[in-house]
Design a protein around this motif. Structure first.
Motif, mmCIF file in Angstrom:
data_model
loop_
_atom_site.group_PDB
_atom_site.id
_atom_site.type_symbol
_atom_site.label_atom_id
_atom_site.label_comp_id
_atom_site.label_asym_id
_atom_site.label_seq_id
_atom_site.Cartn_x
_atom_site.Cartn_y
_atom_site.Cartn_z
ATOM 1 N N PHE A 415 0.832 -1.191 0.000
ATOM 2 C CA PHE A 415 0.000 0.000 0.000
ATOM 3 C C PHE A 415 0.873 1.249 0.000
ATOM 4 O O PHE A 415 2.034 1.228 0.415
ATOM 5 N N ASP A 416 0.278 2.326 -0.479
ATOM 6 C CA ASP A 416 1.003 3.593 -0.595
ATOM 7 C C ASP A 416 1.253 4.146 0.808
ATOM 8 O O ASP A 416 0.414 4.829 1.394
ATOM 9 N N GLY A 417 2.413 3.844 1.356
ATOM 10 C CA GLY A 417 2.793 4.261 2.700
ATOM 11 C C GLY A 417 4.243 3.911 2.923
ATOM 12 O O GLY A 417 4.991 3.618 1.973
ATOM 13 N N THR A 418 4.670 3.908 4.152
ATOM 14 C CA THR A 418 6.057 3.578 4.457
ATOM 15 C C THR A 418 6.225 2.057 4.559
ATOM 16 O O THR A 418 5.235 1.300 4.602
ATOM 17 N N ILE A 419 7.474 1.622 4.611
ATOM 18 C CA ILE A 419 7.739 0.187 4.805
ATOM 19 C C ILE A 419 7.155 -0.277 6.130
ATOM 20 O O ILE A 419 6.555 -1.360 6.226
ATOM 21 N N GLU A 420 7.296 0.550 7.160
ATOM 22 C CA GLU A 420 6.769 0.168 8.466
ATOM 23 C C GLU A 420 5.253 -0.001 8.414
ATOM 24 O O GLU A 420 4.703 -0.941 8.997
ATOM 25 N N ASP A 421 4.562 0.903 7.715
ATOM 26 C CA ASP A 421 3.105 0.789 7.584
ATOM 27 C C ASP A 421 2.727 -0.551 6.965
ATOM 28 O O ASP A 421 1.762 -1.200 7.394
ATOM 29 N N ASN A 422 3.464 -0.956 5.932
ATOM 30 C CA ASN A 422 3.149 -2.191 5.233
ATOM 31 C C ASN A 422 3.498 -3.420 6.056
ATOM 32 O O ASN A 422 2.801 -4.436 5.973
ATOM 33 N N ALA A 433 9.914 -2.441 18.448
ATOM 34 C CA ALA A 433 11.041 -3.377 18.452
ATOM 35 C C ALA A 433 10.688 -4.658 17.693
ATOM 36 O O ALA A 433 11.547 -5.236 17.008
ATOM 37 N N GLU A 434 9.432 -5.095 17.782
ATOM 38 C CA GLU A 434 9.014 -6.304 17.073
ATOM 39 C C GLU A 434 9.011 -6.067 15.563
ATOM 40 O O GLU A 434 9.388 -6.956 14.788
ATOM 41 N N VAL A 435 8.599 -4.871 15.149
ATOM 42 C CA VAL A 435 8.616 -4.536 13.719
ATOM 43 C C VAL A 435 10.049 -4.535 13.203
ATOM 44 O O VAL A 435 10.342 -5.080 12.129
ATOM 45 N N ARG A 436 10.948 -3.920 13.972
ATOM 46 C CA ARG A 436 12.356 -3.869 13.555
ATOM 47 C C ARG A 436 12.962 -5.268 13.495
ATOM 48 O O ARG A 436 13.742 -5.588 12.585
ATOM 49 N N ALA A 437 12.603 -6.121 14.446
ATOM 50 C CA ALA A 437 13.142 -7.485 14.461
ATOM 51 C C ALA A 437 12.641 -8.281 13.256
ATOM 52 O O ALA A 437 13.407 -9.030 12.628
ATOM 53 N N ALA A 438 11.357 -8.122 12.903
ATOM 54 C CA ALA A 438 10.814 -8.814 11.740
ATOM 55 C C ALA A 438 11.495 -8.332 10.465
ATOM 56 O O ALA A 438 11.809 -9.129 9.568
ATOM 57 N N ALA A 439 11.750 -7.038 10.366
ATOM 58 C CA ALA A 439 12.425 -6.489 9.191
ATOM 59 C C ALA A 439 13.844 -7.028 9.086
ATOM 60 O O ALA A 439 14.319 -7.372 7.993
ATOM 61 N N ALA A 440 14.534 -7.125 10.211
ATOM 62 C CA ALA A 440 15.899 -7.644 10.193
ATOM 63 C C ALA A 440 15.917 -9.116 9.792
ATOM 64 O O ALA A 440 16.768 -9.556 9.008
ATOM 65 N N GLY A 454 15.004 6.304 4.810
ATOM 66 C CA GLY A 454 14.983 5.140 5.683
ATOM 67 C C GLY A 454 13.583 4.611 5.893
ATOM 68 O O GLY A 454 12.825 4.398 4.949
ATOM 69 N N TRP A 455 13.220 4.390 7.162
ATOM 70 C CA TRP A 455 11.913 3.842 7.493
ATOM 71 C C TRP A 455 10.777 4.752 7.046
ATOM 72 O O TRP A 455 9.654 4.288 6.829
ATOM 73 N N ALA A 456 11.012 6.039 6.919
ATOM 74 C CA ALA A 456 9.966 7.001 6.575
ATOM 75 C C ALA A 456 9.759 7.126 5.073
ATOM 76 O O ALA A 456 8.920 7.909 4.621
ATOM 77 N N ARG A 478 6.256 -8.965 6.991
ATOM 78 C CA ARG A 478 4.854 -8.870 7.422
ATOM 79 C C ARG A 478 4.402 -10.212 7.991
ATOM 80 O O ARG A 478 3.740 -10.268 9.041
ATOM 81 N N ALA A 479 4.744 -11.307 7.303
ATOM 82 C CA ALA A 479 4.356 -12.638 7.772
ATOM 83 C C ALA A 479 5.083 -13.006 9.064
ATOM 84 O O ALA A 479 4.495 -13.624 9.958
ATOM 85 N N LEU A 480 6.362 -12.626 9.164
ATOM 86 C CA LEU A 480 7.108 -12.890 10.392
ATOM 87 C C LEU A 480 6.504 -12.153 11.578
ATOM 88 O O LEU A 480 6.404 -12.695 12.681
#
Length: 583
Positions: A415-422, A433-440, A454-456, A478-480
Motif C-alpha cells: 500500500f502507498d505508505g512507508t515500509i513500516e506501515d506495510n 522493536a518487534e517490527v524492527r526485528a521482523a524487518a531484520a 529510511g523507514w519514513a 509482514r508474515a514474520l
C-alpha cells in the motif's frame, strides 16, 4: 427507486433515511395544501368585500411559513444524511467486498468495481442530497393539488386526475426505452475504466515495442463506444421528454377550455375557475422538472441497481457457532473444486502434520495455488473438506482462520505508505522493536539503509518504488510479524534475481522454522528443504513422497525435476545440476 435506495443503505441507515423522506413528503403536501387557500382569497378579492380576504391571506402566509420550515429541515436532513451515508456506504461496500469469495473478482470486474467504488457510490448517494427532495416534490405536490381541485370543482379535478396515469405511463415508457441504452453506456464506462487501467499497466510493454507514441487502439475503441452509447442514450430519452411536455401543455389547454366553458355556462364562479387554473399551472412546473431530472435519475438508479446487485451477492457463509482449532496440522479429505465449468481439483486427499513442510509441484494450471487458497478459504470446496487442526475451515470464523495463517504470495502488493506501515499490516498493535526485528529477519535492513528517508520512505502505490525482491522481503517481514503457526508460500522466488533470491530464501527459512508450511514451488531447488512433496496434475495427486523417494521412482516428479534442472541451450555445463539431481 426509493425502495431500492433503502435496501442499498441497509438497516443501519434506512431509518434516518425514512425520517428524511417523511419530512420531504410532509413539505410537499403542505405546499400543495397551501395553494388551496388561494381559492377563498381570490373569491374575496373578486367579490364585493375584498377585506374578507385578509384572514385567508394570513392563513396562506402561515401555511407558506410551515412549508418553508419543513422544506428547510427536510433539505438540511437530506444534505447531512447524504454526506453521512456516503461515508457509511463506502464502509458497507468495503466490508462486503472483503467478505466476497475471490472467485467473484473476475478480470471483467476490475473496471466495474473501480467505477462503482468511486463515481458510482458518489452518484448514488447524491440522490439523497440533491435529487430526493425535488423528486418527492414533483410527485407529491401535483397529486395534492389534484385532490384540492377535486374538492372545489369535481369536473376540473377529474380532468386533471385523468392526466396522472398518462404522465406515469410516459415516465415508465421513457425509463424502459432508455434502459437498454443506459445499460450499454454503463457497460462501456466500466470497460473503458478497465482499458485505462490496462493502458497504464501496459506501458512497459508498449514502450519496449516502440509504440509509446501511438494511440492505444483498444482504449480508443472503448472511449468511442462510450461516446456513441451516450449519444444513443440521450436520443432514446428525447421522445419521453417531448411527450411529457406536450402532455402537460395539452392537459392545461383542456383545463383552460373546460374552465371557460364552466364559467360561461354559469356552472362555476370566475374567481374559482381562475384559481383552479393557477393551481393547474403550478402543477406544470414540478411535472416538467421530472423530464429534466429523468436522465440523472435513471443514471442514479442504474448505479443503485449495481450497488444493490453487489451488496446482495452472498459472501462465504460464517459458522453460527465457530470452532477454534487447537492444533495446526492440515488435511484435505477428498476435496473437489470447480471454477466455472472447469474442474480444478477432483478427489484430492493429503495431510500435513503440525510443524512439517509440504511442497506442491506440478505444471502450470494444475491447481497448486488453488490448494493454498482453499486452506485460507478464499473459496469453498464443492465436495469434501479442508481441515485445520481437525476442524473444517467452514466451521472456523474468518478472523479465527486468518489468525492461524500467514500467506506470502508471488505477486506482492504494498500500500502507498512507508515500509513500516506495510509491515504492520501483519499485526497492527506490534511494538516498534518487534517490527524492527521482523524487518531484520527478512533481510530488509540493507534495503532500508539505501532508501533516502529510511523507514519514513514512501514505497508508492503497489510498492512501485521498490524492486520485486524488496517487495517480497517486506511481505516476508509482514508474515514474520504476524507470527502465525501455519505458513502458505506461493512461488515466492520464481521471478527474483540471485541476490534477492538468496536474501528472500534466508527470510523464508526463518519464517518456516517450527511452523506448518505448504509451499508451491516452481524453482525445484526449494523442495529439497521440505519433508514431503506432492506432484499435482490433471486435478489430482499423481505422486507423493519425499524428494529422494520420488527421484528414485523415476516418475512424473523425476521428469519434472530433470527438466527444470537441465541447462539452458548454449550455456553448456556451466549451470549447476545439469541433468541430474543435486545432492
Amino acid at each position: 427507486m426509493i425502495r431500492m435506495l433503502l435496501r442499498v443503505l441497509g438497516r443501519e441507515y434506512a431509518q434516518p433515511m425514512r425520517r428524511t423522506i417523511a419530512l420531504m413528503t410532509a413539505a410537499a403536501v403542505v405546499e400543495g395544501l397551501s395553494y388551496a387557500l388561494l381559492v377563498p382569497v381570490l373569491r374575496a378579492l373578486f367579490g364585493g368585500t375584498p377585506s374578507d380576504a385578509r384572514p385567508w391571506l394570513i392563513a396562506f402566509g402561515a401555511a407558506v411559513a410551515v412549508y418553508a420550515v419543513l422544506r428547510f429541515v427536510g433539505d438540511l436532513s437530506g444534505f447531512r444524511g447524504g454526506t453521512t451515508l456516503l461515508r457509511g456506504m463506502y464502509h458497507r461496500l468495503g466490508d462486503h467486498l472483503a467478505r466476497l469469495p475471490l472467485g467473484w473478482y473476475s478480470a471483467s470486474r476490475v473496471g466495474e468495481v473501480s467505477v462503482l467504488a468511486s463515481s458510482g457510490v458518489l452518484q448514488a448517494m447524491s440522490v439523497i442530497a440533491h435529487l430526493l427532495s425535488p423528486l418527492i416534490s414533483a410527485c407529491v405536490t401535483p397529486l395534492t393539488i389534484v385532490v384540492v381541485m377535486l374538492a372545489f370543482n369535481w369536473q376540473m379535478g377529474l380532468a386533471a386526475l385523468a392526466a396522472v396515469p398518462i404522465v406515469a405511463a410516459i415516465q415508465i415508457w421513457t425509463g424502459r426505452s432508455s434502459a437498454a441504452t443506459d445499460a450499454e453506456r454503463a457497460a462501456g464506462e466500466r470497460d473503458s475504466a478497465g482499458r485505462v487501467i490496462e493502458y497504464l499497466q501496459a506501458q512497459p510493454v508498449l514502450r519496449a515495442g516502440g509504440r509509446s507514441a501511438e494511440r492505444f487502439r483498444l482504449l480508443d475503441d472503448s472511449l468511442q463506444e462510450v461516446q456513441g452509447a451516450s449519444r444513443r442514450s440521450t436520443f432514446s430519452a428525447l421522445p419521453g421528454v417531448l411527450g411529457l411536455a406536450l402532455t402537460v401543455q395539452a392537459v392545461f389547454t383542456v383545463l383552460l377550455a373546460l374552465g371557460a366553458y364552466l364559467a360561461l355556462g354559469g356552472n362555476a364562479e370566475t374567481p374559482e375557475v381562475l384559481t383552479l387554473l393557477v393551481l393547474a399551472a403550478r402543477c406544470a412546473d414540478p411535472l416538467l422538472s421530472l423530464a429534466e431530472m429523468g436522465g440523472t435519475l435513471r443514471s442514479a438508479r442504474s448505479e443503485l441497481a449495481r450497488l444493490d446487485t453487489v451488496l446482495r451477492t452472498e459472501p462465504l457463509p460464517e459458522a453460527r457457532q465457530p470452532v477454534q482449532p487447537l492444533r495446526h496440522d492440515l488435511r484435505f479429505d477428498s476435496v473437489a473444486f470447480r471454477h466455472g465449468d472447469r474442474t480444478v481439483l477432483d478427489g484430492v486427499s493429503l495431510s500435513v502434520p503440525e510443524g512439517q513442510r509440504l511442497a506442491v509441484v506440478g505444471p502450470s494450471g494444475a491447481g497448486k495455488s488453488t490448494l493454498l487458497q482453499l486452506i485460507a478459504r478464499f473459496y469453498d470446496v464443492d465436495a469434501g473438506a479442508v481441515r485445520v487442526g481437525g476442524v473444517d475451515v467452514r466451521a472456523i470464523s474468518t478472523e479465527g482462520l486468518m489468525a492461524q495463517i500467514a500467506i506470502v504470495f508471488q505477486d506482492v502488493y504494498l500500500f502507498d505508505g512507508t515500509i513500516e506501515d506495510n509491515i504492520r499490516l501483519g499485526r497492527p498493535d506490534a511494538e516498534e522493536a518487534e517490527v524492527r526485528a521482523a524487518a531484520a529477519a527478512a533481510q530488509l535492513d540493507e534495503v532500508i539503509e539505501r532508501l533516502p528517508r529510511g523507514w519514513a520512505t514512501n514505497v508508492g502505490e503497489g510498492g512501485a518504488l521498490l524492486s520485486g525482491g524488496e517487495r517480497q522481503r517486506v511481505s516476508i517481514a509482514r508474515a514474520l510479524l504476524k507470527n502465525a503457526p501455519i505458513v502458505l508460500l506461493d512461488e515466492v522466488t520464481s521471478a527474483l534475481d540471485p541476490v534477492n533470491e538468496a536474501a528472500v530464501h534466508e527470510g523464508v527459512e526463518r519464517l518456516m522454522a517450527g511452523r506448518t508450511v505448504v509451499m508451491v514451488a516452481h524453482r525445484m531447488r526449494t523442495v529439497r528443504r521440505t519433508h514431503r512433496v506432492v506432484f499435482l496434475e490433471g486435478g489430482g495427486i499423481v505422486e507423493a513422497g519425499s524428494h529422494e523417494e520420488l527421484l528414485r521412482r523415476g516418475g512424473r516428479y523425476a521428469d519434472f525435476w530433470n527438466l527444470s534442472m537441465a541447462p539452458v541451450a548454449g550455456e553448456g555445463d556451466e549451470l549447476e545440476g545439469t541433468g541430474s539431481p543435486a545432492r
